[in-house]
Design a protein around this motif. Sequence first.
Motif, mmCIF file in Angstrom:
data_model
loop_
_atom_site.group_PDB
_atom_site.id
_atom_site.type_symbol
_atom_site.label_atom_id
_atom_site.label_comp_id
_atom_site.label_asym_id
_atom_site.label_seq_id
_atom_site.Cartn_x
_atom_site.Cartn_y
_atom_site.Cartn_z
ATOM 1 N N MET A 262 0.804 -1.221 0.000
ATOM 2 C CA MET A 262 0.000 0.000 0.000
ATOM 3 C C MET A 262 0.838 1.274 0.000
ATOM 4 N N ARG A 263 1.884 1.309 0.807
ATOM 5 C CA ARG A 263 2.667 2.546 0.917
ATOM 6 C C ARG A 263 3.389 2.923 -0.367
ATOM 7 N N HIS A 264 3.436 1.994 -1.313
ATOM 8 C CA HIS A 264 4.086 2.255 -2.595
ATOM 9 C C HIS A 264 3.091 2.668 -3.680
ATOM 10 N N ARG A 265 1.806 2.728 -3.334
ATOM 11 C CA ARG A 265 0.793 3.117 -4.299
ATOM 12 C C ARG A 265 0.696 4.640 -4.367
ATOM 13 N N PRO A 266 0.443 5.172 -5.572
ATOM 14 C CA PRO A 266 0.316 6.627 -5.711
ATOM 15 C C PRO A 266 -0.767 7.184 -4.792
ATOM 16 N N GLY A 267 -0.449 8.259 -4.114
ATOM 17 C CA GLY A 267 -1.413 8.935 -3.262
ATOM 18 C C GLY A 267 -1.441 8.468 -1.821
ATOM 19 N N ALA B 298 -6.205 5.297 7.678
ATOM 20 C CA ALA B 298 -5.240 5.555 6.607
ATOM 21 C C ALA B 298 -5.583 6.846 5.889
ATOM 22 N N GLN B 299 -4.560 7.542 5.446
ATOM 23 C CA GLN B 299 -4.754 8.786 4.718
ATOM 24 C C GLN B 299 -4.270 8.624 3.281
ATOM 25 N N VAL C 17 -9.655 10.676 -3.118
ATOM 26 C CA VAL C 17 -10.557 9.530 -3.257
ATOM 27 C C VAL C 17 -10.142 8.703 -4.463
ATOM 28 N N GLU C 18 -9.747 9.375 -5.534
ATOM 29 C CA GLU C 18 -9.351 8.669 -6.764
ATOM 30 C C GLU C 18 -8.118 7.794 -6.525
ATOM 31 N N ASP C 19 -7.142 8.304 -5.775
ATOM 32 C CA ASP C 19 -5.957 7.495 -5.460
ATOM 33 C C ASP C 19 -6.346 6.263 -4.656
ATOM 34 N N PHE C 20 -7.214 6.447 -3.671
ATOM 35 C CA PHE C 20 -7.648 5.318 -2.856
ATOM 36 C C PHE C 20 -8.375 4.284 -3.716
ATOM 37 N N ARG C 21 -9.297 4.736 -4.545
ATOM 38 C CA ARG C 21 -10.061 3.805 -5.386
ATOM 39 C C ARG C 21 -9.166 3.097 -6.398
#
Length: 108
Positions: free
Chosen positions: A41-46, A65-66, A70-74
């Motif tokens: 997860m920590r390597h995903r954009p956003g 988690a922050q 919303v788009e980055d999370f989705r």
Amino acid sequence: MAPTSIDATDDVVTLVNVFTVTPETQQRLVELLGRATEEVMRHRPGFVSANIHAGLDGTRVANYAQWRSVEDFRAALEDPVVREHIDEITTFATADPQLYRVVSTHHA
């Protein structure tokens, strides 16, 4: 990684995901969430931060988690590697994920 900062002026979206588990599987979920966060997860954009909390009664685990948006999370949820972790978790835990924005903070 910078420590989590909770501030109503930050432009982030907050995931509060409360999992229900049995006391026998709480530690397994804590470890899985920690590993998935550190390795994936920590390597995903956003991604901004994540904090995992174990309920004192053994039946809950909360993930705070922050994310930048919303788009980055989705988008992260659509990632097949992320889905593998989610699929594993759902074999022994139920989740109640909700997205929030911080509107107020208070300190001593």
